[in-house]
Scaffold this active site. Structure first.
Site, short mmCIF file in Angstrom:
data_model
loop_
_atom_site.label_atom_id
_atom_site.label_comp_id
_atom_site.label_asym_id
_atom_site.label_seq_id
_atom_site.Cartn_x
_atom_site.Cartn_y
_atom_site.Cartn_z
N CYS A 1 31.28 39.63 96.62
CA CYS A 1 32.18 38.38 96.38
C CYS A 1 32.10 37.99 94.74
O CYS A 1 31.08 37.41 94.73
CB CYS A 1 31.89 37.36 97.25
N GLU B 1 42.99 38.71 100.87
CA GLU B 1 41.60 39.27 101.32
C GLU B 1 41.50 39.58 102.47
O GLU B 1 41.91 38.99 103.43
CB GLU B 1 40.45 37.90 100.72
N HIS C 1 39.46 47.67 97.36
CA HIS C 1 40.59 47.02 96.95
C HIS C 1 41.46 48.07 96.81
O HIS C 1 41.32 49.31 96.39
CB HIS C 1 40.20 46.41 95.56
N GLY D 1 38.50 40.88 93.15
CA GLY D 1 39.92 41.28 93.09
C GLY D 1 40.59 41.59 91.80
O GLY D 1 41.36 42.28 91.22
N CYS E 1 40.13 35.75 93.63
CA CYS E 1 39.15 36.50 94.21
C CYS E 1 38.62 37.21 93.00
O CYS E 1 39.25 37.95 92.25
CB CYS E 1 40.26 37.52 95.19
#
Length: 284
Positions: free
Chosen positions: A76, A214, A164, A226, A223
């Site tokens: 994360c 997410e 992703h 991301g 994110c």
């Protein structure tokens, strides 16, 4: 025994952070969902983070992450900045390294409550994402919408310790579009572990506008992984230079896909909101 937590956020992407040195933390998926629930007895967050004692030499901690649906995840990005800041504050240092399920990460101070994190090398092979079949991850044959007029198509896949998929769009998308499309793509059969879905608009060679749906958390204000994935995807397509600002509605991150060693470097702010006590039913 009651357990203290810290509520933190990175660009509005919010976390409940729990340090476990004095009291082990082994939550069930139900416990995580109870903590993450917004209102009605929950604390409310996008992810829960546990900072454990280190398991290997050279690391200050071992860090675990869970999405709000209770699923454990390997990384994360915004949470990593928050953890790095806490560990540096605790040790009185301006650099720290720590381990995660996604590998070793490191961070350094970059100003007042601003942190630079080395997120390591991205995974670009189909087995690293992972995908359910062998495919060129730079141009994935996937589209949403009618065959002759798809809403989005031909994305790039990247792993940043979590999977992703990045679609490039001609203009920034709305929340409704991201929710509707992202929720469909998240559970597509091509992604056996689910996927985070990014919608990236290239505003300039050094600027990306991004919205991310997410995996396991839904639409969030920002994110970090991301943003890293979007910049890597854009560089792979030749759309941006190696360093770019990735902007969310809640703020911006600076992402570099470093040419020298292939590492992804993320710089951005952190916010410490408050300290609290977990409800007894989820404190074990």
């Amino acid at each position: 025994m009651s357990r203290t937590f810290l509520k933190m956020n990175g660009l509005g992407n919010d976390f409940v952070v729990i340090e476990t040195a004095s009291q082990p933390f082994d939550p069930s998926a139900e416990d995580i969902r109870a903590i993450a629930k917004r209102g009605e007895g929950g604390i409310g967050c996008d992810q829960v983070i546990a900072i454990d004692p280190p398991r290997a030499e050279g690391a200050s901690a071992y860090v675990r992450f869970w999405n709000s649906d209770g699923e454990a995840v390997g990384a994360c990005g915004n949470g990593t900045r928050c953890v790095a800041w806490l560990l540096m504050q605790s040790a009185g240092k301006d650099f720290v390294a720590f381990d995660t399920d996604g590998g070793r990460l490191s961070g350094k101070m970059a100003g007042d409550k601003r942190v630079t994190v080395d997120m390591g090398q991205p995974g670009l092979d189909w087995t690293q994402i992972p995908l359910s079949e062998e495919i060129n991850t730079e141009r994935v044959e996937l589209q949403v919408g009618p065959i002759d007029a798809p809403l989005v198509h031909t994305p790039v896949c990247v792993s940043m310790g979590n999977p992703h998929v990045v679609f490039f769009v001609e203009a920034p998308v709305t929340d409704a579009f991201a929710k509707g499309t992202g929720s469909l793509v998240e559970h597509h059969p091509l992604f056996p572990q689910g996927v985070n879905v990014g919608f990236a608009h290239i505003a300039a060679r050094d600027h990306i506008n991004l919205k991310v749906w997410e995996r396991g958390a839904g639409l969030t204000l920002a994110c970090g992984t991301g943003a890293c994935a979007a910049q890597v995807a854009a560089v792979r397509r030749g759309l941006t230079d190696r360093v770019a600002t990735v902007e969310f509605e809640s703020g911006a991150l600076v992402i570099e896909w470093r040419e020298a060693d292939g590492h992804v470097i993320m710089t951005g702010p952190i916010t410490l909101e408050y300290t609290g006590k977990l409800p007894e039913r989820v404190a074990a």
